[in-house]
Design a protein around this motif. Structure first.
Motif, mmCIF file in Angstrom:
data_model
loop_
_atom_site.group_PDB
_atom_site.id
_atom_site.type_symbol
_atom_site.label_atom_id
_atom_site.label_comp_id
_atom_site.label_asym_id
_atom_site.label_seq_id
_atom_site.Cartn_x
_atom_site.Cartn_y
_atom_site.Cartn_z
ATOM 1 N N SER A 199 -12.627 1.666 8.917
ATOM 2 C CA SER A 199 -13.402 2.564 8.330
ATOM 3 C C SER A 199 -14.933 1.716 8.411
ATOM 4 O O SER A 199 -14.923 0.449 8.287
ATOM 5 N N ARG A 258 -19.340 2.400 7.308
ATOM 6 C CA ARG A 258 -20.523 3.314 6.970
ATOM 7 C C ARG A 258 -21.860 2.990 7.353
ATOM 8 O O ARG A 258 -22.132 1.802 7.040
ATOM 9 N N ALA A 318 -23.311 14.283 14.154
ATOM 10 C CA ALA A 318 -23.161 14.938 12.998
ATOM 11 C C ALA A 318 -24.691 15.169 12.829
ATOM 12 O O ALA A 318 -25.781 14.257 13.047
ATOM 13 N N VAL A 334 -24.387 21.059 6.837
ATOM 14 C CA VAL A 334 -24.166 20.035 7.730
ATOM 15 C C VAL A 334 -23.162 20.391 9.329
ATOM 16 O O VAL A 334 -22.798 21.698 9.170
ATOM 17 N N TYR A 358 -20.853 18.917 12.733
ATOM 18 C CA TYR A 358 -20.040 17.883 13.114
ATOM 19 C C TYR A 358 -19.694 18.259 14.728
ATOM 20 O O TYR A 358 -19.506 19.244 14.967
ATOM 21 N N LYS A 379 -14.542 15.662 13.315
ATOM 22 C CA LYS A 379 -14.441 16.474 12.066
ATOM 23 C C LYS A 379 -13.077 15.930 11.624
ATOM 24 O O LYS A 379 -11.859 15.688 12.145
ATOM 25 N N ARG A 420 -12.675 13.344 10.076
ATOM 26 C CA ARG A 420 -12.587 11.783 10.058
ATOM 27 C C ARG A 420 -13.970 11.457 9.558
ATOM 28 O O ARG A 420 -13.879 10.155 9.000
ATOM 29 N N PHE A 421 -15.018 11.771 9.963
ATOM 30 C CA PHE A 421 -16.518 11.545 9.599
ATOM 31 C C PHE A 421 -17.051 12.513 8.385
ATOM 32 O O PHE A 421 -16.840 13.524 8.755
ATOM 33 N N THR A 422 -17.738 11.835 7.736
ATOM 34 C CA THR A 422 -18.594 12.532 6.649
ATOM 35 C C THR A 422 -20.052 12.255 6.856
ATOM 36 O O THR A 422 -20.300 11.024 6.485
ATOM 37 N N SER A 442 -23.784 12.596 4.586
ATOM 38 C CA SER A 442 -24.288 12.804 3.524
ATOM 39 C C SER A 442 -25.667 12.256 3.509
ATOM 40 O O SER A 442 -26.144 11.671 4.463
ATOM 41 N N GLN A 462 -20.169 8.238 6.746
ATOM 42 C CA GLN A 462 -18.831 7.360 6.675
ATOM 43 C C GLN A 462 -17.941 7.808 7.720
ATOM 44 O O GLN A 462 -17.518 9.034 8.085
ATOM 45 N N ASN A 496 -14.220 7.150 8.885
ATOM 46 C CA ASN A 496 -12.898 6.845 8.754
ATOM 47 C C ASN A 496 -11.947 7.180 9.928
ATOM 48 O O ASN A 496 -12.225 7.823 10.808
#
Length: 115
Positions: free
Chosen positions: A17, A19, A49, A57, A59, A64, A66-68, A70, A81, A83
């Motif tokens: 991961s 960030r 994203a 949001v 993506y 989709k 796996r990533f976030t 914010s 983020q 992952n």
């Protein structure tokens, strides 16, 4: 004008991961969209994203689940983020800020995922 400063890239093993962070400064409008593109060698730039100031949001299908993405509107900062990273996620990740004037980009941060 808007200035964007990215941080958080680096080298990580597959499955790991990272960030990313991107802070915007300058002439910031309340209604805007921030997010990330990426560009790998020999490939077209891809929208990874985006997130609006109202927290809507979107993506790329490839990230989709796996990533976030914010954001903190008080700090004019967007985060990504990432992952379960894969080797195909290796690219330069460029932060963007978009409002009615157009789009501004950061310098980019390298993300390298080793097999």
């Amino acid at each position: 004008q808007v200035q964007l400063v990215e941080s958080g890239g680096g080298l990580v093993q597959a499955g790991g991961s990272l960030r990313l962070s991107c802070a915007a400064s300058g002439s910031i409008f309340s209604f805007n969209t921030m997010g990330w593109y990426r560009q790998a060698p020999g490939k077209q730039r891809e929208l990874v994203a985006g997130i609006t100031s109202g927290f809507s949001v979107n993506y790329a299908d490839s990230v989709k689940g796996r990533f976030t993405i914010s954001r903190d509107n008080a700090k004019n900062t967007v985060y990504l983020q990432m992952n379960t990273l894969k080797s195909e996620d290796t690219a330069v990740y460029l932060c963007f800020y978009r409002d009615y004037r157009g789009e501004f980009w950061g310098q980019g941060t390298q993300v390298t995922v080793s097999p």
